[in-house]
Structures are given as structure tokens and as C-alpha cells.
Write a protein that holds these residues in place. Structure first.
Motif, PDB file in Angstrom:
ATOM      1  N   ASP B 193     -91.802  34.608  13.357  1.00 12.91           N
ATOM      2  CA  ASP B 193     -92.025  35.083  14.727  1.00 12.91           C
ATOM      3  C   ASP B 193     -93.320  35.894  14.782  1.00 12.91           C
ATOM      4  O   ASP B 193     -93.439  37.006  14.313  1.00 12.91           O
ATOM      5  N   VAL B 194     -94.322  35.240  15.345  1.00 17.57           N
ATOM      6  CA  VAL B 194     -95.693  35.675  15.219  1.00 17.57           C
ATOM      7  C   VAL B 194     -95.979  37.001  15.907  1.00 17.57           C
ATOM      8  O   VAL B 194     -96.501  37.927  15.296  1.00 17.57           O
ATOM      9  N   GLN B 195     -95.590  37.100  17.155  1.00 13.50           N
ATOM     10  CA  GLN B 195     -95.988  38.277  17.936  1.00 13.50           C
ATOM     11  C   GLN B 195     -95.546  39.589  17.296  1.00 13.50           C
ATOM     12  O   GLN B 195     -96.341  40.488  17.076  1.00 13.50           O
ATOM     13  N   LEU B 196     -94.262  39.681  16.977  1.00 17.27           N
ATOM     14  CA  LEU B 196     -93.732  40.924  16.436  1.00 17.27           C
ATOM     15  C   LEU B 196     -94.241  41.188  15.032  1.00 17.27           C
ATOM     16  O   LEU B 196     -94.610  42.311  14.687  1.00 17.27           O
ATOM     17  N   ALA B 197     -94.268  40.146  14.238  1.00 15.75           N
ATOM     18  CA  ALA B 197     -94.623  40.322  12.839  1.00 15.75           C
ATOM     19  C   ALA B 197     -96.058  40.799  12.682  1.00 15.75           C
ATOM     20  O   ALA B 197     -96.373  41.592  11.809  1.00 15.75           O
ATOM     21  N   THR B 198     -96.925  40.303  13.556  1.00 14.48           N
ATOM     22  CA  THR B 198     -98.336  40.637  13.401  1.00 14.48           C
ATOM     23  C   THR B 198     -98.708  41.944  14.108  1.00 14.48           C
ATOM     24  O   THR B 198     -99.824  42.420  13.963  1.00 14.48           O
ATOM     25  N   ALA B 199     -97.758  42.522  14.828  1.00 13.64           N
ATOM     26  CA  ALA B 199     -98.066  43.713  15.626  1.00 13.64           C
ATOM     27  C   ALA B 199     -98.642  44.841  14.770  1.00 13.64           C
ATOM     28  O   ALA B 199     -99.522  45.570  15.214  1.00 13.64           O
ATOM     29  N   HIS B 200     -98.147  44.989  13.550  1.00 10.83           N
ATOM     30  CA  HIS B 200     -98.601  46.103  12.718  1.00 10.83           C
ATOM     31  C   HIS B 200     -99.516  45.670  11.578  1.00 10.83           C
ATOM     32  O   HIS B 200     -99.920  46.482  10.769  1.00 10.83           O
ATOM     33  N   ALA B 201     -99.785  44.370  11.496  1.00  6.51           N
ATOM     34  CA  ALA B 201    -100.541  43.859  10.351  1.00  6.51           C
ATOM     35  C   ALA B 201    -102.011  44.246  10.448  1.00  6.51           C
ATOM     36  O   ALA B 201    -102.561  44.393  11.531  1.00  6.51           O
ATOM     37  N   THR B 223    -110.645  34.113  16.829  1.00  2.00           N
ATOM     38  CA  THR B 223    -110.840  32.704  16.497  1.00  2.00           C
ATOM     39  C   THR B 223    -109.983  31.841  17.419  1.00  2.00           C
ATOM     40  O   THR B 223    -108.965  32.286  17.943  1.00  2.00           O
ATOM     41  N   GLU B 224    -110.412  30.601  17.555  1.00  2.00           N
ATOM     42  CA  GLU B 224    -109.668  29.664  18.399  1.00  2.00           C
ATOM     43  C   GLU B 224    -108.275  29.442  17.817  1.00  2.00           C
ATOM     44  O   GLU B 224    -107.270  29.393  18.512  1.00  2.00           O
ATOM     45  N   LEU B 225    -108.235  29.355  16.455  1.00  3.53           N
ATOM     46  CA  LEU B 225    -106.991  29.147  15.735  1.00  3.53           C
ATOM     47  C   LEU B 225    -105.990  30.259  16.030  1.00  3.53           C
ATOM     48  O   LEU B 225    -104.822  30.016  16.324  1.00  3.53           O
ATOM     49  N   GLY B 226    -106.516  31.476  16.001  1.00  2.00           N
ATOM     50  CA  GLY B 226    -105.662  32.635  16.222  1.00  2.00           C
ATOM     51  C   GLY B 226    -105.076  32.631  17.615  1.00  2.00           C
ATOM     52  O   GLY B 226    -103.877  32.825  17.794  1.00  2.00           O
ATOM     53  N   VAL B 227    -105.922  32.374  18.582  1.00  2.00           N
ATOM     54  CA  VAL B 227    -105.456  32.373  19.967  1.00  2.00           C
ATOM     55  C   VAL B 227    -104.388  31.304  20.155  1.00  2.00           C
ATOM     56  O   VAL B 227    -103.338  31.545  20.744  1.00  2.00           O
ATOM     57  N   ARG B 228    -104.641  30.136  19.562  1.00  2.00           N
ATOM     58  CA  ARG B 228    -103.704  29.043  19.723  1.00  2.00           C
ATOM     59  C   ARG B 228    -102.366  29.379  19.073  1.00  2.00           C
ATOM     60  O   ARG B 228    -101.301  29.147  19.624  1.00  2.00           O
ATOM     61  N   PHE B 229    -102.432  29.950  17.887  1.00  7.45           N
ATOM     62  CA  PHE B 229    -101.193  30.218  17.157  1.00  7.45           C
ATOM     63  C   PHE B 229    -100.410  31.361  17.771  1.00  7.45           C
ATOM     64  O   PHE B 229     -99.191  31.334  17.843  1.00  7.45           O
ATOM     65  N   MET B 230    -101.133  32.354  18.272  1.00  7.41           N
ATOM     66  CA  MET B 230    -100.456  33.510  18.836  1.00  7.41           C
ATOM     67  C   MET B 230     -99.739  33.170  20.131  1.00  7.41           C
ATOM     68  O   MET B 230     -98.749  33.796  20.476  1.00  7.41           O
ATOM     69  N   THR B 231    -100.260  32.213  20.850  1.00  6.57           N
ATOM     70  CA  THR B 231     -99.614  31.868  22.121  1.00  6.57           C
ATOM     71  C   THR B 231     -98.812  30.581  21.997  1.00  6.57           C
ATOM     72  O   THR B 231     -98.236  30.111  22.956  1.00  6.57           O
ATOM     73  N   GLY B 232     -98.810  30.045  20.801  1.00 10.60           N
ATOM     74  CA  GLY B 232     -98.173  28.744  20.569  1.00 10.60           C
ATOM     75  C   GLY B 232     -96.708  28.727  20.903  1.00 10.60           C
ATOM     76  O   GLY B 232     -96.151  27.690  21.247  1.00 10.60           O
ATOM     77  N   GLY B 233     -96.068  29.901  20.813  1.00 12.76           N
ATOM     78  CA  GLY B 233     -94.630  29.957  21.056  1.00 12.76           C
ATOM     79  C   GLY B 233     -94.268  29.761  22.516  1.00 12.76           C
ATOM     80  O   GLY B 233     -93.174  29.344  22.842  1.00 12.76           O
TER      81      GLY B 233
END
Lengths: 272, 236
Positions: B193-201, B223-233
Motif C-alpha cells: 500500500d503505497v500511499q501510507l507506506a511511503t508517507a514517512h520514507a 519522476t513520471e514513474l513515481g507519479v504513475r505509481f503513487m496514483t496507480g491505486g
């Protein structure tokens, strides 16, 4: 009843059987807890069949039974663990293979040479008379070694049983301790199978721990209670077998079964 | 000096490469989140770091006073642990084994540290309880306490919130954040679960059978990759 017990102790073979039996019950209850929790419950069964084959071969070739059976069983135990790790053949299948294969070899050896006689029957179903004086000495020595090793490695055996991956990741040599568990189990099985018989020895490993797990909640208390249950069941079983001339192995297993059922009912009632 | 260095690390199963050429460095106190889809090689890399699987090429090195056996590990729960008769104290103490060396039993120091970790995670009252009777969140805390017993420097968490309810999930992430920020423990976390997990990373490593991205959180978001993955859910 007291008179009966006194009578029982007047036979030297009974005393020998009791000493060895109590020690073997102790060892098997200790190891049983780990084996059941590691999902290796059938390992005792597999090893005892291998032990049967080894004893048959020893019997035919006139060699000391224990001297042949122990190394062969230890080897078989290591093999079982290896097979388990390789993932090609899963643990239960590997045990089944070994079980039937070894039994076939044993029966073949016996029937080609001496034929099915009482000695072979004794190996299958156990006999309290099977222990000679030298057997007793070897059994006592080995049981004490098993006990000491188990106690010394107790924290590590717990760690490897509870979570092997974590233990390995934090530097515990889990393969080594698995080997130790297999080694100790193999020795215990061979020692116990003369008395309990090939067909019943695995119950000695499994029943006391499963009973204890019904009523206890920590690893330490499960281990201790399993040992107590195991020793008491053995003594009661031997007494019944002496009193009613019943087969020793079956008597002990039936007592264990009754205790297990009582523990099960206790657990169910408590859950309600 | 970095605590963990991966140099051109590759892994393969039965001759087939599943993860190729991973390169990254991590310093003490950083918080790395490993992202990737199922089968992207996250768990394999995890095993490599824990020394459970040998890389087929390259090197994984620990440094800065961290030895390979001092990485605290919070595994995914397995079925076998769920019905295991063990007290919380027994489980937590087993984390001290790597400090025991040749000593066969735990000593007073080990017990003291175990109790201290229980207290730190707020589960001291549970110490005599049976592990299998605890809730999922409590069990996860117990395993975290065990991991903390095994390390002072680095924690590795493998899908730590799998099977937890949303409240427990947030709590667990907060505990990890505190360990990272207050106790300066390096954290490596694998998560879905990307959003929560990366909140403190602080850093992100994204895998897809090879290294797709490694860098700080800020760089990743650009990065384009980051934006895509973060909103991918959130599919439209």
C-alpha cells in the motif's frame, strides 16, 4: 493393587523396561513438541519403519540391533530433512515414500531368510521382554545424552521451531539445529521402538505434546506438561499390560489416547 | 560510511534471473521503502539482505558497525505461528539469541532488554499472555519487539501490515516512524500500500525485475514513474 505393583518390581526385566521406558518417554515428549509444531508429526513413523528394516537386516546378519539401527535411522532422518528443504518432494510425501519403502525392505529381508516369526512380531508391535542388559546400558546412556543436548539447546530449539526464517536471518544456524532435532529424534525412535513397536512409536512422540497443547499456553509449560503426561501414561500403560497380559505398546497408546480425549474435552469446555 | 551497500546485485532461481543489477546505498537513520508489483523481486532482495539467499552476481555489504546477523526482521506472519503455544515473553526473548553467542541460556541482561522493548511498544501488560490469543495488531507488535531485541541499528519489514485493519495499520506505521526518527534506526520496508507506506520514507527503491528507480522521496515524486505509481491505486 500395591501388592501387584510390588510383584511387578520383583522381575528384573520389568525394572529394566521401566527405566528405559521412562527415559524414552521423557525424550520423546520433549522432542514431540518441536516435531508437532514444525509439522513433522509423521517423521517418527517414517523413522520407525526405517528402524524396522534396519533391525530386520541386523537380525538376519547376526549383528547388534542397536548398533545397526541407530546409524541407519540417523541417516534417514537427515535425508528426510534434506528432502524437505529441496521442495521437490514435500515433507509428508517424502515420509510416506520412506515409510513404505523401508517396510517393504524389512519384510522382504525377513521373509527371504527366517520367515515371519515372533522376533519379527516383537519388532512390529513391541515387547517389554526385548531389552537385554547391554541394551539397557546403551539406552540409558543415549537417553541422557538426548536430555542434556535438548536442555542445552532449548532456547535455540524454540527459536528454530517458532520461526525458522527469523532465526536464520539473525544468525542462528537453523540447519544445524534442525539436524540436532532430527538426530535426537532418530535416537529416541530407535530406543523406543523395541518396547513400543514400529507401529506405535510415533504415538509416543505425538500424543503427549498434543495433549499438553490443549491445556497449556506457553512453550515451556507445554514441554514440561508433555513430559509429565508421557511418563505417567507410560507407567499406567505398563501396569495395565502387566496386569491383563496386554501388549505393552498398545496399552500405553490407549492410555495416551484417553488422556488426549480428556484434555480435548477440557479445552472445549473452557472455550465455551 | 553506508550501513548497507548493494553493488550490481542479481538474483536467480534455477538459472533464471528474477532480479538484475540492483545498486543502492543506505546510511544510518534513513528510511527506505521498496516498491514493486507482485513478482518484481522485492521479497527476493529482502532474502538477499537477510543472507537467506545468495546473490547470483554482485555484492551485498553491511558496514558502519552493523554485522549481517544484527538486522532485526519483521516477517509476514505464517500460519504456523498463529497456533503456536508460546508466551509473549518467550517470543520476544528469542530475538536475543544472536547476542548470546556460545552461552546456552538467556541471562538477566537479555530479560531486561526484552522487557524494555515490550514497554517501548506499549505491550508490557501482555508479557505473560499466550501469543496465539492476541489480535493481529498485537501479534505484529510482539514480533516487532522481537526484531528490536535483535538489533540496535537496522529493521527490515516485510509487508508488515498485511491482514491488519486500517487503524492498526496507521498505528504500526507510526511506531516504525518513531523508531526511525527517535532511535535513529535504519528502516527498510517492503509494502504494497503505497500511499501510507511511503508517507514517512526518505528513500524509494522501485523494482520490476530490475532497478527502475532509486533515490530520495522528493526525487521520486518528480519522476513520471513515481507519479504513475503513487496514483496507480485510484483508477478512474
Amino acid at each position: 493393587m500395591i501388592q501387584n505393583i510390588m510383584d511387578m518390581f520383583s522381575y528384573s526385566f520389568m525394572i529394566r523396561a521401566l527405566i528405559v521406558g521412562i527415559l524414552v518417554s521423557l525424550c520423546s515428549a520433549l522432542l514431540g513438541t518441536s516435531l508437532v509444531l514444525k509439522r513433522y508429526s509423521m517423521i517418527g513413523d517414517g523413522l520407525s519403519h526405517v528402524g524396522f528394516a534396519a533391525l530386520a537386516i541386523a537380525y538376519v546378519s547376526n549383528l547388534t540391533p542397536l548398533a545397526i539401527a541407530i546409524p541407519i535411522c540417523v541417516l534417514a532422518a537427515f535425508l528426510l530433512l534434506r528432502m524437505n528443504e529441496s521442495n521437490k518432494i514435500k515433507g509428508d510425501a517424502a515420509t510416506a515414500l520412506m515409510c513404505s519403502g523401508a517396510l517393504a525392505v524389512g519384510v522382504m529381508t525377513v521373509s527371504l531368510t527366517t520367515g515371519m516369526n515372533t522376533d519379527v512380531c516383537n519388532y512390529m508391535f513391541g515387547s517389554i521382554l526385548a531389552m537385554s542388559k547391554s541394551d539397557v546400558r546403551i539406552s540409558i546412556g543415549l537417553s541422557i545424552v538426548v536430555l542434556i543436548l535438548y536442555i542445552l539447546f532449548y532456547p535455540r530449539i524454540f527459536a528454530v521451531t517458532f520461526d525458522e526464517t527469523f532465526a536464520k536471518a539473525t544468525g542462528t544456524k537453523s540447519d544445524f539445529y534442525n539436524m540436532i532435532i532430527a538426530l535426537l529424534t532418530a535416537i529416541t525412535v530407535v530406543l523406543g521402538m523395541r518396547m513400543m513397536g514400529t507401529l506405535l512409536i510415533s504415538s509416543l512422540l505425538v500424543f503427549p505434546s498434543l495433549s499438553a497443547m490443549r491445556i497449556c499456553k506457553t512453550f515451556k509449560s507445554v514441554t514440561i506438561v508433555a513430559v509429565i503426561i508421557s511418563v505417567i501414561c507410560f507407567c499406567v500403560g505398563v501396569y495395565i499390560s502387566y496386569q491383563y497380559s496386554a501388549p505393552t505398546g498398545s496399552s500405553i497408546v490407549i492410555v495416551n489416547m484417553v488422556v488426549f480425549l480428556i484434555c480435548l474435552v477440557y479445552e472445549k469446555r473452557k472455550e465455551r | 560510511m553506508s550501513v548497507l551497500t548493494c553493488k550490481d546485485v542479481s538474483f536467480s532461481y534455477e538459472g533464471k534471473e528474477v532480479l538484475t543489477r540492483v545498486n543502492f546505498e543506505l546510511n544510518q537513520g534513513e528510511y527506505l521503502c521498496i516498491l514493486g508489483e507482485n513478482g518484481s523481486g522485492k521479497s527476493t532482495l529482502m532474502k538477499g539482505i537477510l543472507n537467506l539467499k545468495k546473490p547470483s552476481a554482485g555484492q551485498i555489504q553491511t558496514g558502519d558497525g552493523l554485522s549481517q546477523t544484527e538486522i532485526g526482521y519483521l516477517p509476514q506472519q505464517t500460519q504456523i505461528q498463529r497456533d503456536f503455544p508460546a508466551s509473549v515473553m518467550e517470543v520476544v526473548l528469542s530475538g536475543r539469541l544472536n547476542q548470546c553467542g556460545k552461552r546456552p541460556f538467556y541471562n538477566r541482561e537479555d530479560r531486561k532488554i526484552a522487557l524494555q522493548k515490550l514497554k517501548q511498544l506499549g505491550i508490557l501488560p501482555l508479557k505473560g499472555k499466550c501469543y496465539r490469543e492476541l489480535s493481529g495488531g498485537q501479534q505484529q507488535r510482539v514480533l516487532l519487539a522481537r526484531a528490536l531485541c535483535a538489533t540496535k541499528k537496522m529493521l527490515l519489514l516485510d509487508e508488515p501490515v498485511a491482514g491488519l485493519d486500517p487503524i492498526m495499520t496507521v498505528e504500526l506505521y507510526n511506531i516504525v516512524k518513531e523508531l526511525n526518527q527517535k532511535d535513529n534506526i535504519t528502516v527498510i520496508m517492503v509494502s504494497h500500500d503505497v500511499q501510507l507506506a511511503t508517507a514517512h520514507a526518505t528513500h524509494i527503491l522501485q523494482l520490476g525485475n530490475s532497478q527502475l528507480f532509486f533515490g530520495t522521496m522528493g526525487e521520486y515524486m518528480n519522476t513520471e514513474l513515481g507519479v504513475r505509481f503513487m496514483t496507480g491505486g485510484e483508477r478512474k
